[in-house]
Design a protein around this motif. Structure first.
Motif, mmCIF file in Angstrom:
data_model
loop_
_atom_site.group_PDB
_atom_site.id
_atom_site.type_symbol
_atom_site.label_atom_id
_atom_site.label_comp_id
_atom_site.label_asym_id
_atom_site.label_seq_id
_atom_site.Cartn_x
_atom_site.Cartn_y
_atom_site.Cartn_z
ATOM 1 N N LEU A 139 -63.325 -37.547 69.521
ATOM 2 C CA LEU A 139 -63.766 -37.726 68.135
ATOM 3 C C LEU A 139 -64.859 -36.724 67.780
ATOM 4 C CD1 LEU A 139 -63.902 -41.646 67.938
ATOM 5 C CD2 LEU A 139 -62.385 -40.166 66.604
ATOM 6 N N GLY A 140 -65.824 -36.554 68.683
ATOM 7 C CA GLY A 140 -66.928 -35.635 68.434
ATOM 8 C C GLY A 140 -66.480 -34.185 68.421
ATOM 9 N N LEU A 141 -65.584 -33.816 69.328
ATOM 10 C CA LEU A 141 -65.091 -32.442 69.369
ATOM 11 C C LEU A 141 -64.282 -32.113 68.116
ATOM 12 C CD1 LEU A 141 -64.074 -32.245 73.117
ATOM 13 C CD2 LEU A 141 -65.706 -30.734 71.978
ATOM 14 N N ALA A 142 -63.434 -33.025 67.692
ATOM 15 C CA ALA A 142 -62.652 -32.795 66.478
ATOM 16 C C ALA A 142 -63.564 -32.699 65.260
ATOM 17 C CB ALA A 142 -61.629 -33.914 66.299
ATOM 18 N N TRP A 143 -64.604 -33.500 65.232
ATOM 19 C CA TRP A 143 -65.558 -33.488 64.118
ATOM 20 C C TRP A 143 -66.261 -32.132 64.033
ATOM 21 C CZ3 TRP A 143 -70.512 -36.986 63.627
ATOM 22 C CH2 TRP A 143 -70.885 -37.072 62.278
#
Length: 488
Positions: free
Chosen positions: A377-381
């Protein structure tokens, strides 16, 4: 007017109609079919090599239960030192590796680093002392460091921004499967103790290293470099993939220029994401490296602890994939991160607050459920909020560098002297997840406010057709261009 800028002279009407048809967007059904084709050809092998990478990095936690410390005569925190030494070299390799991914072809670079870390893994099975284990962990870190940021960057070269999160989750879910698979495999390999004069922990390293090197020999042919050269796509499909990516990034630069690296280094938002990622990876590495020990200290035997380490990873895998799939659907990240951070805090809270082994074990499941979805989730964000190819590649590498600083901390979170409850270690991890919660809340609110500000500016300026000079100027600005909107 030429819609694609590709007509150089007047062609026959039939040729013109074919070109125009090929340049038009696919319908919804055609796009879904194209994405499925990309998924089947890209994600399974990427997930497999990351599973092996994470397994090779963390199987030392399983080997510890099979007399590794006693055979190598490790004292005090020497075991923790062997865990920690990997991460500085892992971190140092990340930005150069992503630059090599941009300079060379992914099939060449990823194959090279995989062969090298697999050889280091096999060598780790033949060490005889503390110095030997430290040396092999250094080599492992140097070559494994390029895979995780490299594959995340690679995914952004095939999919639009709102499609990357789910694909990154599928890829990262291999880390949860590595934890589950590692426990089962270690339990089976334990029966090989004494075979060939080697201990069970040595066979864990050797056999898992051999598995990795066998897969690496196929990597060059299994990895497709870029959409423009993908053999599994037809010519119209190649054009459509490139059209979608171009439309998603508008006219932001995809060239290789060091100035875009510096843009990433000077972007304050990426540093916030680095801290969030660090606070996510710290508990992940802590669990990956110490979960068998934590479960054994609840009162179970070593063999039972190896098997009981499997269910938390299986639950984490399901939630990692499901959360990222839904986050892509609604095109939001922050709210999902906040929810899973609270679940992670609850899980570690149960480990701190209860003396019941069953409640503590439930805490490990909730902790794994809460921490693993945070990374994709954090990487995609972060990646979806960085404009331009090279800046994005550098920004992803920086974020993962920050995350792996959490690996250094994780190596010392659970010290032998704090056993069997490890209350201090669990409390430290609650603090890190709490820090991530407040940073995530800040970034969510900032992105919403900045998008609203840009909407107001755009409405006041009205719609204007940009000249080529203005487009070239905006290409230099990456995500600071007025029309760019942040994913929240």
């Amino acid at each position: 007017m030429d819609p694609g800028g590709i007509f150089k002279s007047k062609e026959t009407s039939r040729a013109d109609s074919i070109e125009v048809a090929e340049s038009q967007p696919y319908d919804e059904h055609g796009t879904k079919r194209l994405l499925r084709k990309l998924d089947w050809h890209i994600l399974p092998f990427m997930s497999l090599i990351y599973l092996l990478c994470f397994l090779d990095r963390t199987n030392i936690g399983n080997a510890r239960l099979d007399n590794l410390e006693q055979d190598l005569r490790l004292r005090g925190i020497q075991y923790n030192d062997c865990l920690a030494i990997l991460f500085p070299f892992y971190i140092a390799a990340e930005i150069p590796s992503n630059m090599m991914m941009k300079r060379l072809r992914p099939s060449i670079w990823l194959t090279f680093i995989m062969v090298c870390w697999s050889a280091a893994m096999i060598g780790q099975g033949f060490v005889t002392n503390y110095s030997g284990l430290m040396a092999t962990r250094v080599v492992l870190g140097v070559f494994e460091g390029g895979l995780f940021p490299g594959v995340n960057y690679y995914i952004t070269q095939w999919y639009c921004r709102n499609e990357c999160g789910f694909r990154m989750a599928l890829f990262f879910s291999a880390a949860t499967l590595a934890g589950a698979f590692g426990g089962i495999l270690a339990r089976g390999i334990a029966e090989m103790s004494g075979v060939g004069g080697l201990s069970a922990w040595q066979w864990i390293f050797i056999l898992e290293g051999l598995l990795s090197i066998l897969v690496s020999f196929t990597a060059y042919w299994a990895i497709y470099d870029y959409p423009a050269t993908a053999r599994f796509l037809s010519e119209p499909e190649r054009s459509e993939v490139q059209r979608r990516l171009q439309q998603d990034s508008r006219h932001l630069s995809n060239e290789f220029d060091i100035k875009y690296v510096w843009q990433a280094i000077k972007d304050w938002k990426i540093y916030i994401h680095m801290l969030i990622c660090m606070a996510g990876f710290c508990p992940i590495y802590s669990i990956a490296l110490f979960l068998p020990t934590i479960i054994r200290n609840m009162g179970y035997t070593s063999n039972t602890a190896q098997l009981m380490s499997v269910p938390p990873y299986c639950v984490a895998c399901v939630f990692t994939i499901a959360a990222s799939w839904y986050a892509d659907r609604v095109r939001q990240r922050g709210i999902f991160l906040l929810a899973f951070q609270l679940i992670g805090i609850l899980g570690f809270g149960l480990l701190v607050g209860s003396t019941s082994s069953s409640t503590q074990y439930a805490g490990t499941i909730l902790a794994a459920m809460g921490i693993y979805p945070q990374i994709p989730l954090g990487l995609a964000w972060n990646s979806s909020n960085i404009g331009g190819s090279l800046k994005r590649g550098t920004g992803i590498a920086m974020q993962v560098m920050g995350g792996n600083c959490g690996g250094i901390i994780a190596s010392y979170v659970y010290l032998s002297r704090d056993g069997p409850r490890y209350t201090t270690g669990h409390s430290i991890l609650i603090g890190f997840i709490g820090m991530a919660f407040f940073l995530t809340l800040f970034m969510t609110l900032w992105c919403r406010r900045e998008n609203a500000r840009r909407d107001i500016v755009a409405s006041e300026a009205g719609i204007k057709e940009l000249t080529e000079e203005q487009k070239a100027l905006e290409a230099e600005l990456a995500d600071n261009v007025p029309w760019f909107r942040y994913t929240v």
